[in-house]
Design a protein around this motif. Structure first.
Motif, PDB file in Angstrom:
ATOM      1  N   PHE A 151      38.224  22.178  54.515  1.00  0.00           N
ATOM      2  CA  PHE A 151      38.194  20.718  54.563  1.00  0.00           C
ATOM      3  C   PHE A 151      37.109  20.216  53.631  1.00  0.00           C
ATOM      4  CE2 PHE A 151      35.042  21.960  57.661  1.00  0.00           C
ATOM      5  CZ  PHE A 151      34.073  20.974  57.664  1.00  0.00           C
ATOM      6  N   PHE A 152      37.367  19.065  53.015  1.00  0.00           N
ATOM      7  CA  PHE A 152      36.432  18.413  52.108  1.00  0.00           C
ATOM      8  C   PHE A 152      36.626  16.919  52.309  1.00  0.00           C
ATOM      9  CE2 PHE A 152      35.125  17.780  47.390  1.00  0.00           C
ATOM     10  CZ  PHE A 152      33.784  17.670  47.756  1.00  0.00           C
ATOM     11  N   ILE A 153      35.573  16.236  52.782  1.00  0.00           N
ATOM     12  CA  ILE A 153      35.689  14.866  53.268  1.00  0.00           C
ATOM     13  C   ILE A 153      34.523  14.025  52.763  1.00  0.00           C
ATOM     14  CG2 ILE A 153      35.546  13.426  55.366  1.00  0.00           C
ATOM     15  CD1 ILE A 153      36.872  15.779  56.871  1.00  0.00           C
ATOM     16  N   GLU A 154      34.810  12.793  52.339  1.00  0.00           N
ATOM     17  CA  GLU A 154      33.756  11.792  52.178  1.00  0.00           C
ATOM     18  C   GLU A 154      33.763  10.925  53.426  1.00  0.00           C
ATOM     19  OE1 GLU A 154      32.419   7.806  49.720  1.00  0.00           O
ATOM     20  OE2 GLU A 154      33.979   9.072  48.837  1.00  0.00           O
ATOM     21  N   ALA A 155      32.587  10.716  54.039  1.00  0.00           N
ATOM     22  CA  ALA A 155      32.479   9.924  55.260  1.00  0.00           C
ATOM     23  C   ALA A 155      31.435   8.837  55.074  1.00  0.00           C
ATOM     24  CB  ALA A 155      32.097  10.821  56.439  1.00  0.00           C
ATOM     25  N   LYS A 156      31.807   7.604  55.405  1.00  0.00           N
ATOM     26  CA  LYS A 156      30.865   6.491  55.411  1.00  0.00           C
ATOM     27  C   LYS A 156      30.652   6.074  56.862  1.00  0.00           C
ATOM     28  CE  LYS A 156      32.335   4.711  50.892  1.00  0.00           C
ATOM     29  NZ  LYS A 156      32.994   3.586  50.190  1.00  0.00           N
ATOM     30  N   LEU A 157      29.385   6.076  57.304  1.00  0.00           N
ATOM     31  CA  LEU A 157      29.046   5.801  58.695  1.00  0.00           C
ATOM     32  C   LEU A 157      28.130   4.590  58.790  1.00  0.00           C
ATOM     33  CD1 LEU A 157      30.043   8.788  58.837  1.00  0.00           C
ATOM     34  CD2 LEU A 157      28.284   9.188  60.554  1.00  0.00           C
ATOM     35  N   GLU A 158      28.426   3.721  59.749  1.00  0.00           N
ATOM     36  CA  GLU A 158      27.512   2.642  60.075  1.00  0.00           C
ATOM     37  C   GLU A 158      26.384   3.197  60.937  1.00  0.00           C
ATOM     38  OE1 GLU A 158      27.610  -0.384  58.869  1.00  0.00           O
ATOM     39  OE2 GLU A 158      29.462   0.023  57.758  1.00  0.00           O
TER      40      GLU A 158
ATOM     41  N   VAL B 211      24.540  12.146  51.079  1.00  0.00           N
ATOM     42  CA  VAL B 211      24.421  11.571  49.742  1.00  0.00           C
ATOM     43  C   VAL B 211      23.361  10.477  49.763  1.00  0.00           C
ATOM     44  CG1 VAL B 211      25.649  10.403  47.874  1.00  0.00           C
ATOM     45  CG2 VAL B 211      26.822  12.153  49.242  1.00  0.00           C
ATOM     46  N   ASP B 212      23.470   9.584  50.737  1.00  0.00           N
ATOM     47  CA  ASP B 212      22.419   8.600  50.960  1.00  0.00           C
ATOM     48  C   ASP B 212      22.444   8.194  52.427  1.00  0.00           C
ATOM     49  OD1 ASP B 212      24.412   6.280  51.040  1.00  0.00           O
ATOM     50  OD2 ASP B 212      24.645   6.922  48.973  1.00  0.00           O
ATOM     51  N   GLY B 213      21.267   7.926  52.964  1.00  0.00           N
ATOM     52  CA  GLY B 213      21.143   7.571  54.362  1.00  0.00           C
ATOM     53  C   GLY B 213      20.327   8.588  55.135  1.00  0.00           C
ATOM     54  N   LEU B 214      20.519   8.625  56.436  1.00  0.00           N
ATOM     55  CA  LEU B 214      19.804   9.537  57.324  1.00  0.00           C
ATOM     56  C   LEU B 214      20.661   9.777  58.551  1.00  0.00           C
ATOM     57  CD1 LEU B 214      17.161  11.060  58.137  1.00  0.00           C
ATOM     58  CD2 LEU B 214      16.420   8.921  59.218  1.00  0.00           C
ATOM     59  N   VAL B 215      20.911  11.062  58.865  1.00  0.00           N
ATOM     60  CA  VAL B 215      21.703  11.404  60.039  1.00  0.00           C
ATOM     61  C   VAL B 215      20.993  12.483  60.846  1.00  0.00           C
ATOM     62  CG1 VAL B 215      23.828  10.908  58.747  1.00  0.00           C
ATOM     63  CG2 VAL B 215      23.081  13.290  59.019  1.00  0.00           C
ATOM     64  N   SER B 216      21.388  12.616  62.094  1.00  0.00           N
ATOM     65  CA  SER B 216      20.986  13.761  62.900  1.00  0.00           C
ATOM     66  C   SER B 216      22.230  14.610  63.143  1.00  0.00           C
ATOM     67  CB  SER B 216      20.365  13.320  64.227  1.00  0.00           C
ATOM     68  OG  SER B 216      21.306  12.595  65.011  1.00  0.00           O
ATOM     69  N   TRP B 217      22.036  15.906  63.132  1.00  0.00           N
ATOM     70  CA  TRP B 217      23.115  16.858  63.443  1.00  0.00           C
ATOM     71  C   TRP B 217      22.545  17.775  64.507  1.00  0.00           C
ATOM     72  CZ3 TRP B 217      25.510  20.922  59.596  1.00  0.00           C
ATOM     73  CH2 TRP B 217      26.719  21.408  60.130  1.00  0.00           C
ATOM     74  N   GLY B 218      22.888  17.502  65.747  1.00  0.00           N
ATOM     75  CA  GLY B 218      22.199  18.177  66.832  1.00  0.00           C
ATOM     76  C   GLY B 218      20.737  17.755  66.833  1.00  0.00           C
TER      77      GLY B 218
ATOM     78  N   SER C 172      18.623  11.771  52.768  1.00  0.00           N
ATOM     79  CA  SER C 172      19.313  11.675  51.480  1.00  0.00           C
ATOM     80  C   SER C 172      19.012  12.884  50.609  1.00  0.00           C
ATOM     81  CB  SER C 172      18.881  10.411  50.740  1.00  0.00           C
ATOM     82  OG  SER C 172      19.297   9.268  51.421  1.00  0.00           O
ATOM     83  N   ALA C 173      20.055  13.393  49.924  1.00  0.00           N
ATOM     84  CA  ALA C 173      19.960  14.521  48.997  1.00  0.00           C
ATOM     85  C   ALA C 173      19.670  15.837  49.701  1.00  0.00           C
ATOM     86  CB  ALA C 173      18.928  14.266  47.906  1.00  0.00           C
ATOM     87  N   GLN C 174      19.892  15.899  51.020  1.00  0.00           N
ATOM     88  CA  GLN C 174      19.721  17.151  51.753  1.00  0.00           C
ATOM     89  C   GLN C 174      21.061  17.631  52.298  1.00  0.00           C
ATOM     90  OE1 GLN C 174      16.650  16.265  54.726  1.00  0.00           O
ATOM     91  NE2 GLN C 174      15.133  17.287  53.432  1.00  0.00           N
TER      92      GLN C 174
ATOM     93  N   LYS D  13      25.263  12.107  63.975  1.00  0.00           N
ATOM     94  CA  LYS D  13      24.998  10.709  64.304  1.00  0.00           C
ATOM     95  C   LYS D  13      24.205  10.060  63.180  1.00  0.00           C
ATOM     96  CE  LYS D  13      23.016   7.608  67.781  1.00  0.00           C
ATOM     97  NZ  LYS D  13      22.414   7.506  69.134  1.00  0.00           N
ATOM     98  N   ALA D  14      24.677   8.902  62.723  1.00  0.00           N
ATOM     99  CA  ALA D  14      23.997   8.179  61.645  1.00  0.00           C
ATOM    100  C   ALA D  14      22.827   7.379  62.213  1.00  0.00           C
ATOM    101  CB  ALA D  14      24.977   7.247  60.949  1.00  0.00           C
ATOM    102  N   LYS D  15      21.628   7.603  61.658  1.00  0.00           N
ATOM    103  CA  LYS D  15      20.456   6.842  62.078  1.00  0.00           C
ATOM    104  C   LYS D  15      20.353   5.525  61.317  1.00  0.00           C
ATOM    105  CE  LYS D  15      17.665  10.490  64.040  1.00  0.00           C
ATOM    106  NZ  LYS D  15      16.296  11.024  64.184  1.00  0.00           N
ATOM    107  N   ASN D  16      20.981   5.472  60.153  1.00  0.00           N
ATOM    108  CA  ASN D  16      21.190   4.208  59.459  1.00  0.00           C
ATOM    109  C   ASN D  16      22.489   4.340  58.671  1.00  0.00           C
ATOM    110  OD1 ASN D  16      20.414   5.671  57.117  1.00  0.00           O
ATOM    111  ND2 ASN D  16      18.288   5.039  57.377  1.00  0.00           N
ATOM    112  N   ARG D  17      22.872   3.307  57.959  1.00  0.00           N
ATOM    113  CA  ARG D  17      24.128   3.397  57.199  1.00  0.00           C
ATOM    114  C   ARG D  17      24.048   4.558  56.222  1.00  0.00           C
ATOM    115  NH1 ARG D  17      26.551  -1.870  54.298  1.00  0.00           N
ATOM    116  NH2 ARG D  17      26.807  -2.435  56.498  1.00  0.00           N
ATOM    117  N   SER D  18      25.054   5.423  56.238  1.00  0.00           N
ATOM    118  CA  SER D  18      24.978   6.687  55.493  1.00  0.00           C
ATOM    119  C   SER D  18      26.311   7.024  54.844  1.00  0.00           C
ATOM    120  CB  SER D  18      24.575   7.835  56.419  1.00  0.00           C
ATOM    121  OG  SER D  18      23.325   7.591  57.036  1.00  0.00           O
ATOM    122  N   ARG D  19      26.217   7.734  53.724  1.00  0.00           N
ATOM    123  CA  ARG D  19      27.383   8.331  53.071  1.00  0.00           C
ATOM    124  C   ARG D  19      27.194   9.841  53.095  1.00  0.00           C
ATOM    125  NH1 ARG D  19      30.395   6.466  48.226  1.00  0.00           N
ATOM    126  NH2 ARG D  19      28.601   5.178  47.707  1.00  0.00           N
TER     127      ARG D  19
END
Length: 291
Positions: free
Chosen positions: A177-184, A203-210, A216-218, A231-237
Motif C-alpha cells: 500500500f502507498f497512500i497520501e493522507a491529509k489529517l485535521e 511530510v508536514d505537521g506532527l502526529v503520534s503513532w502509539g 515534519s520530515a521524519q 493521531k494528528a496533533k495538528n493539521r498534517s500531511r
C-alpha cells in the motif's frame, strides 16, 4: 523491524544544486526495506527560478518499479520503451524496470521558462524474485482514477496497492500500500492491518503513532499483526506505505536492485557497454557508471 513504531533518525540530506535538496529516508541500517519499498526520497520543496530546473540525464534501472508522487510542480519522464509523460500532482506514473529500462527526468520546457515550485516523493519498489526479469513497462494513471477514502477528519488517496477495502488501478507485483493522507488536528486513522510491515512519513505537521511522536520530515516504521493508531496533533500531511515482507534480501548498487550480485555486475557491464536501450527523444546524454 519491531512491533512498536521505531523512529528512523538517520536520513541523509543531499544538495543537488539550485536549492534542490533530496532527503534519503530509506534504506537505513534500522530498516533496509519496508514491505517491498527499498528506497524512499523526499524531494524539495524547492523554488526553481525561471531558466532553472531538474535535469536527471538518462540512466538505467533493473529489478524494481519506480513511482514519483508530486505535491507541487511537474517532471517530464521519457524512457526506452517510448514513453513520454509529464508527472503532475495527484497523478501516478509507475515505471517497471524489470530486466532493464533507461529513463530521464527533466523539468518540462514551459515550467523551466516560467520557474516552478517542486515538492514530492520518489520511491523504488523491489520486484518479487519471479518478476525481477519481467519486461519493462510504463503506465500513467490520472488523478481521478485513484480511490479516495474519507474518514472523520481525514482524506486519503490510495496511490498503489490495497487498503481500507479499496484497490488502486496501478499494476503491482506483491501485496503493498502507498497512500497520501491529509489529517485535521485531532483526527485518528488506523493503518491497514492486512499488510505486515508499515511506515509513516510526516511530510508536514506532527502526529503520534502509539507512544511515538513523529514531526515534519521524519519517518517511523513498524511490523506485526496490528499497529497503533496514528493521531494528528495538528493539521498534517502523511505518506503511509508498506506491504508484505520481501521474499529475501535485495542488493542495491547505484540504480540497480536485485536478489543477485552477479545480476548487478552484469547490469554494470551492460551500461558501460551501452547495451541498454536509449531513451526515446533524449538519446544524446547519459549518466556514466559511478566509479
Amino acid at each position: 523491524m519491531q512491533n512498536v513504531p521505531t523512529l528512523i533518525d538517520k536520513s541523509r540530506l543531499h544538495d543537488l544544486g539550485d536549492g534542490f535538496t533530496v532527503r534519503r529516508m530509506l534504506p537505513v541500517l534500522a530498516a533496509r526495506h519496508v514491505g517491498p519499498f527499498v528506497f524512499y526520497d523526499h524531494m524539495g520543496p524547492v523554488d526553481f527560478a525561471p531558466g532553472k530546473g531538474m535535469d536527471v540525464r538518462p540512466h538505467p534501472h533493473i529489478g524494481l518499479a519506480t513511482v514519483t508522487w508530486l505535491f507541487e510542480g511537474s517532471i517530464r519522464h521519457r524512457d526506452s520503451v517510448g514513453s513520454l509523460a509529464d508527472i503532475t500532482p495527484g497523478a501516478v506514473n509507475w515505471m517497471t524496470a524489470g530486466r532493464g529500462i533507461t529513463h530521464s527526468e527533466r523539468t518540462p520546457p514551459e515550467a523551466r521558462r516560467t520557474g516552478q515550485r517542486m515538492h514530492g516523493i520518489q520511491v523504488w519498489v523491489a520486484l518479487p524474485r519471479d518478476h525481477e526479469e519481467t519486461a519493462p513497462e510504463f503506465h500513467h494513471h490520472d488523478a481521478d482514477s485513484l480511490p479516495r477514502i474519507r474518514q472523520p477528519g481525514a482524506e486519503l488517496v490510495l496511490i498503489a496497492g490495497t487498503a481500507y477495502g479499496s484497490a488502486s488501478p496501478v499494476k503491482v507485483f506483491a501485496p503493498m500500500f502507498f497512500i497520501e493522507a491529509k489529517l485535521e488536528a485531532g483526527a485518528e486513522i488506523a493503518l491497514p492491518e492486512e499488510h505486515a510491515e508499515r511506515g509513516v512519513h510526516v511530510v508536514d505537521g506532527l502526529v503520534s503513532w502509539g507512544d511515538l511522536d513523529i514531526a515534519s520530515a521524519q519517518m517511523a516504521v513498524q511490523a506485526g499483526p496490528s499497529a497503533p493508531i496514528v493521531k494528528a496533533k495538528n493539521r498534517s500531511r502523511l505518506m503511509l506505505f508498506g506491504g508484505a515482507p520481501l521474499d529475501g534480501e535485495r542488493h542495491l548498487w547505484w540504480n540497480f536492485v536485485s536478489s543477485s550480485l552477479e545480476r548487478i555486475e552484469q547490469a554494470k557491464a551492460d551500461w558501460v557497454g551501452q547495451r541498454f536501450s536509449k531513451v526515446t527523444g533524449d538519446e544524446e546524454e547519459f549518466i556514466p557508471l559511478p566509479a
